[in-house]
Design a protein around this motif. Structure first.
Motif, PDB file in Angstrom:
ATOM      1  N   GLU A 151      37.050  58.013  34.151  1.00 12.77           N
ATOM      2  CA  GLU A 151      36.246  57.008  34.853  1.00 12.77           C
ATOM      3  C   GLU A 151      36.366  55.637  34.178  1.00 12.77           C
ATOM      4  O   GLU A 151      35.378  54.966  33.867  1.00 12.77           O
ATOM      5  N   ARG A 152      37.627  55.223  33.967  1.00 12.53           N
ATOM      6  CA  ARG A 152      37.915  53.911  33.391  1.00 12.53           C
ATOM      7  C   ARG A 152      38.652  53.052  34.418  1.00 12.53           C
ATOM      8  O   ARG A 152      39.495  53.548  35.167  1.00 12.53           O
ATOM      9  N   LYS A 153      38.357  51.764  34.428  1.00 11.41           N
ATOM     10  CA  LYS A 153      39.030  50.854  35.334  1.00 11.41           C
ATOM     11  C   LYS A 153      40.473  50.613  34.882  1.00 11.41           C
ATOM     12  O   LYS A 153      40.802  50.815  33.704  1.00 11.41           O
ATOM     13  N   VAL A 154      41.308  50.190  35.831  1.00 15.23           N
ATOM     14  CA  VAL A 154      42.706  49.894  35.514  1.00 15.23           C
ATOM     15  C   VAL A 154      43.034  48.481  35.981  1.00 15.23           C
ATOM     16  O   VAL A 154      42.371  47.922  36.860  1.00 15.23           O
ATOM     17  N   ARG A 155      44.078  47.924  35.379  1.00 17.27           N
ATOM     18  CA  ARG A 155      44.542  46.587  35.739  1.00 17.27           C
ATOM     19  C   ARG A 155      46.053  46.655  35.938  1.00 17.27           C
ATOM     20  O   ARG A 155      46.754  47.319  35.167  1.00 17.27           O
ATOM     21  N   PHE A 156      46.564  45.995  36.973  1.00 17.49           N
ATOM     22  CA  PHE A 156      47.984  46.074  37.262  1.00 17.49           C
ATOM     23  C   PHE A 156      48.431  44.887  38.113  1.00 17.49           C
ATOM     24  O   PHE A 156      47.609  44.222  38.769  1.00 17.49           O
ATOM     25  N   HIS A 157      49.725  44.607  38.085  1.00 11.28           N
ATOM     26  CA  HIS A 157      50.333  43.639  38.980  1.00 11.28           C
ATOM     27  C   HIS A 157      50.741  44.378  40.251  1.00 11.28           C
ATOM     28  O   HIS A 157      51.274  45.494  40.179  1.00 11.28           O
ATOM     29  N   TYR A 158      50.499  43.769  41.396  1.00 13.14           N
ATOM     30  CA  TYR A 158      50.791  44.448  42.664  1.00 13.14           C
ATOM     31  C   TYR A 158      51.606  43.538  43.575  1.00 13.14           C
ATOM     32  O   TYR A 158      51.309  42.347  43.715  1.00 13.14           O
ATOM     33  N   SER A 159      52.636  44.116  44.190  1.00  9.53           N
ATOM     34  CA  SER A 159      53.505  43.389  45.120  1.00  9.53           C
ATOM     35  C   SER A 159      53.283  43.919  46.519  1.00  9.53           C
ATOM     36  O   SER A 159      53.426  45.133  46.760  1.00  9.53           O
ATOM     37  N   GLU A 164      50.345  37.110  51.673  1.00  6.24           N
ATOM     38  CA  GLU A 164      48.974  36.818  52.060  1.00  6.24           C
ATOM     39  C   GLU A 164      48.952  35.521  52.875  1.00  6.24           C
ATOM     40  O   GLU A 164      49.978  34.875  53.081  1.00  6.24           O
ATOM     41  N   ALA A 165      47.756  35.117  53.285  1.00  6.71           N
ATOM     42  CA  ALA A 165      47.614  33.885  54.072  1.00  6.71           C
ATOM     43  C   ALA A 165      48.098  32.669  53.286  1.00  6.71           C
ATOM     44  O   ALA A 165      48.593  31.693  53.860  1.00  6.71           O
ATOM     45  N   ASN A 166      47.980  32.735  51.929  1.00  8.12           N
ATOM     46  CA  ASN A 166      48.418  31.619  51.106  1.00  8.12           C
ATOM     47  C   ASN A 166      49.895  31.687  50.736  1.00  8.12           C
ATOM     48  O   ASN A 166      50.392  30.872  49.965  1.00  8.12           O
ATOM     49  N   GLY A 167      50.590  32.700  51.273  1.00 13.40           N
ATOM     50  CA  GLY A 167      52.022  32.831  51.026  1.00 13.40           C
ATOM     51  C   GLY A 167      52.390  33.677  49.824  1.00 13.40           C
ATOM     52  O   GLY A 167      53.570  33.966  49.607  1.00 13.40           O
ATOM     53  N   ASN A 168      51.410  34.103  49.039  1.00 17.70           N
ATOM     54  CA  ASN A 168      51.692  34.899  47.846  1.00 17.70           C
ATOM     55  C   ASN A 168      51.908  36.374  48.188  1.00 17.70           C
ATOM     56  O   ASN A 168      51.175  36.945  48.994  1.00 17.70           O
ATOM     57  N   ARG A 169      52.894  36.971  47.540  1.00 19.72           N
ATOM     58  CA  ARG A 169      53.140  38.404  47.687  1.00 19.72           C
ATOM     59  C   ARG A 169      52.662  39.185  46.460  1.00 19.72           C
ATOM     60  O   ARG A 169      52.564  40.399  46.505  1.00 19.72           O
ATOM     61  N   HIS A 170      52.431  38.484  45.369  1.00 22.73           N
ATOM     62  CA  HIS A 170      52.086  39.150  44.115  1.00 22.73           C
ATOM     63  C   HIS A 170      50.677  38.763  43.669  1.00 22.73           C
ATOM     64  O   HIS A 170      50.252  37.625  43.840  1.00 22.73           O
ATOM     65  N   SER A 171      49.987  39.719  43.093  1.00 22.62           N
ATOM     66  CA  SER A 171      48.638  39.463  42.605  1.00 22.62           C
ATOM     67  C   SER A 171      48.338  40.411  41.456  1.00 22.62           C
ATOM     68  O   SER A 171      49.027  41.417  41.256  1.00 22.62           O
ATOM     69  N   VAL A 172      47.309  40.069  40.683  1.00 23.03           N
ATOM     70  CA  VAL A 172      46.836  40.917  39.593  1.00 23.03           C
ATOM     71  C   VAL A 172      45.521  41.540  40.031  1.00 23.03           C
ATOM     72  O   VAL A 172      44.614  40.835  40.468  1.00 23.03           O
ATOM     73  N   ARG A 173      45.433  42.856  39.934  1.00 19.11           N
ATOM     74  CA  ARG A 173      44.238  43.557  40.415  1.00 19.11           C
ATOM     75  C   ARG A 173      43.570  44.326  39.278  1.00 19.11           C
ATOM     76  O   ARG A 173      44.244  44.897  38.411  1.00 19.11           O
ATOM     77  N   THR A 174      42.264  44.370  39.331  1.00 16.52           N
ATOM     78  CA  THR A 174      41.466  45.271  38.506  1.00 16.52           C
ATOM     79  C   THR A 174      40.721  46.184  39.466  1.00 16.52           C
ATOM     80  O   THR A 174      40.102  45.700  40.420  1.00 16.52           O
ATOM     81  N   ALA A 175      40.795  47.475  39.221  1.00 15.42           N
ATOM     82  CA  ALA A 175      40.237  48.411  40.200  1.00 15.42           C
ATOM     83  C   ALA A 175      39.676  49.649  39.530  1.00 15.42           C
ATOM     84  O   ALA A 175      40.073  50.017  38.414  1.00 15.42           O
ATOM     85  N   ALA A 176      38.744  50.295  40.229  1.00 21.25           N
ATOM     86  CA  ALA A 176      38.179  51.575  39.796  1.00 21.25           C
ATOM     87  C   ALA A 176      38.908  52.681  40.549  1.00 21.25           C
ATOM     88  O   ALA A 176      38.768  52.794  41.772  1.00 21.25           O
TER      89      ALA A 176
END
Length: 314
Positions: A151-159, A164-176
């Motif tokens: 039950e620990r959160k994770v962080r990753f780069h996602y393609s 997206e609407a702003n034109g970006n395909r890559h983002s950094v996410r933190t998720a449970a």
């Protein structure tokens, strides 16, 4: 199922579930409650310590445990093929456990059953049509599996496959992370995304730089991975016609987006459901002139534009 097999199965089911009503057992084994009553009596007379409580059901006396039972050829084949699948589709740790499980199963089989199992398995081969999972993806499976259990959160780069609407395909996410699901040969993480503040689905093949965080999370009390169904967000219908000569190939392609198809003399008519028509652009182009988009017009125009670009290149 004959009576002997059913008696054994009843004991195993009580051993696994704890308490079951006669009605539950009757439904499980597709028989009548009267038959279950007779089976329970037969088991009791044979020395199996079964306790019955009115209104609650039957259970095994505490401490009673049925020792391991022998496998039929079909059961052994099913288990061994299952270990092959785990080696292909799970992480390295479970792959190693699958190999050791296979050796243990083979070791406890009687010689006659082992020979017949080997003969049957020689006529069956499990080939992953979607290809072996890559090393990085297997590492991600293991990391996410452990993070979910702890039950620990994770962080990753996602393609993403589309910007997206702003034109970006890559983002950094933190998720449970709530769980992993295998869909059409691809592993998907079901997780609560802090960026979007909602439950999202992430393909492991599009993740990179995955790390486990110190921050913990709690599973929602109403979340059950086995019952989870993603919200339907594919609202755009696409109609495509394929030439009769390739109709069988199109059916075999088993597109994730295909919702229905109909055979006609002039070809195969298909209906797809997508979020955006462009999601089918590469699939359509891959069939060349053998398929034609009937609707929507926006996708027809995109195919035309891509065809013109290709023509200029050649």
């Amino acid at each position: 199922m004959n009576k002997t097999d059913r008696l054994l199965a009843i004991v195993l089911e009580l051993q696994r579930k704890g308490v079951l009503r006669a009605e539950d057992l009757a439904a499980k084994f597709e028989t009548s409650t009267r038959t279950i009553y007779r089976d329970i009596q037969a088991l009791s007379e044979a020395g199996v310590p079964i306790a019955g409580a009115p209104g609650l059901g039957y259970s095994l006396m505490e401490g009673y445990f049925l020792p391991p039972v022998s496998f039929t050829v079909e059961e052994a084949v099913a288990l061994l093929i299952g270990t092959d699948f785990v080696e292909q589709k799970f992480d390295r740790e479970y792959g190693a456990k699958a190999q050791s499980s296979k050796r243990k199963i083979e070791a406890i089989l009687p010689e006659s059953v082992r020979r017949e199992t080997s003969r049957v398995r020689s006529t069956i081969r499990l080939i992953d049509a979607d290809g072996q999972i890559g090393g990085l993806e297997k590492e991600n499976i293991e990391t996410l599996r452990q993070a979910t259990l702890e039950e620990r959160k994770v962080r990753f780069h996602y393609s993403k496959n589309r910007p997206e609407a702003n034109g970006n395909r890559h983002s950094v996410r933190t998720a449970a992370p709530y769980g992993l699901v295998l869909v059409h040969g691809s592993w998907i993480l079901i997780a609560h995304c802090e960026l979007r503040q909602e439950l999202r689905h992430f393909r492991l093949s599009r993740m990179s730089d995955l790390t486990v965080q110190e921050d913990r999370f709690m599973f929602p009390p109403d979340f059950n991975l086995q019952d989870h169904r993603p919200a339907e967000d594919r609202h755009v219908l696409v109609r495509i016609q394929a030439d009769p000569d390739i109709a069988y190939k199109v059916k075999e392609s088993n597109s994730f987006y295909m919702e229905a198809f109909e055979d006609h003399e002039d070809g195969l008519y298909m209906t797809f459901r997508v979020r955006q028509p462009e999601e089918l652009l590469r699939w359509v182009l891959g069939w060349g002139a053998d398929v034609v988009v009937l609707e929507p017009e926006s996708l027809r125009n995109r195919v035309r534009e891509e065809a013109e670009k290709m023509f200029k290149r050649y």
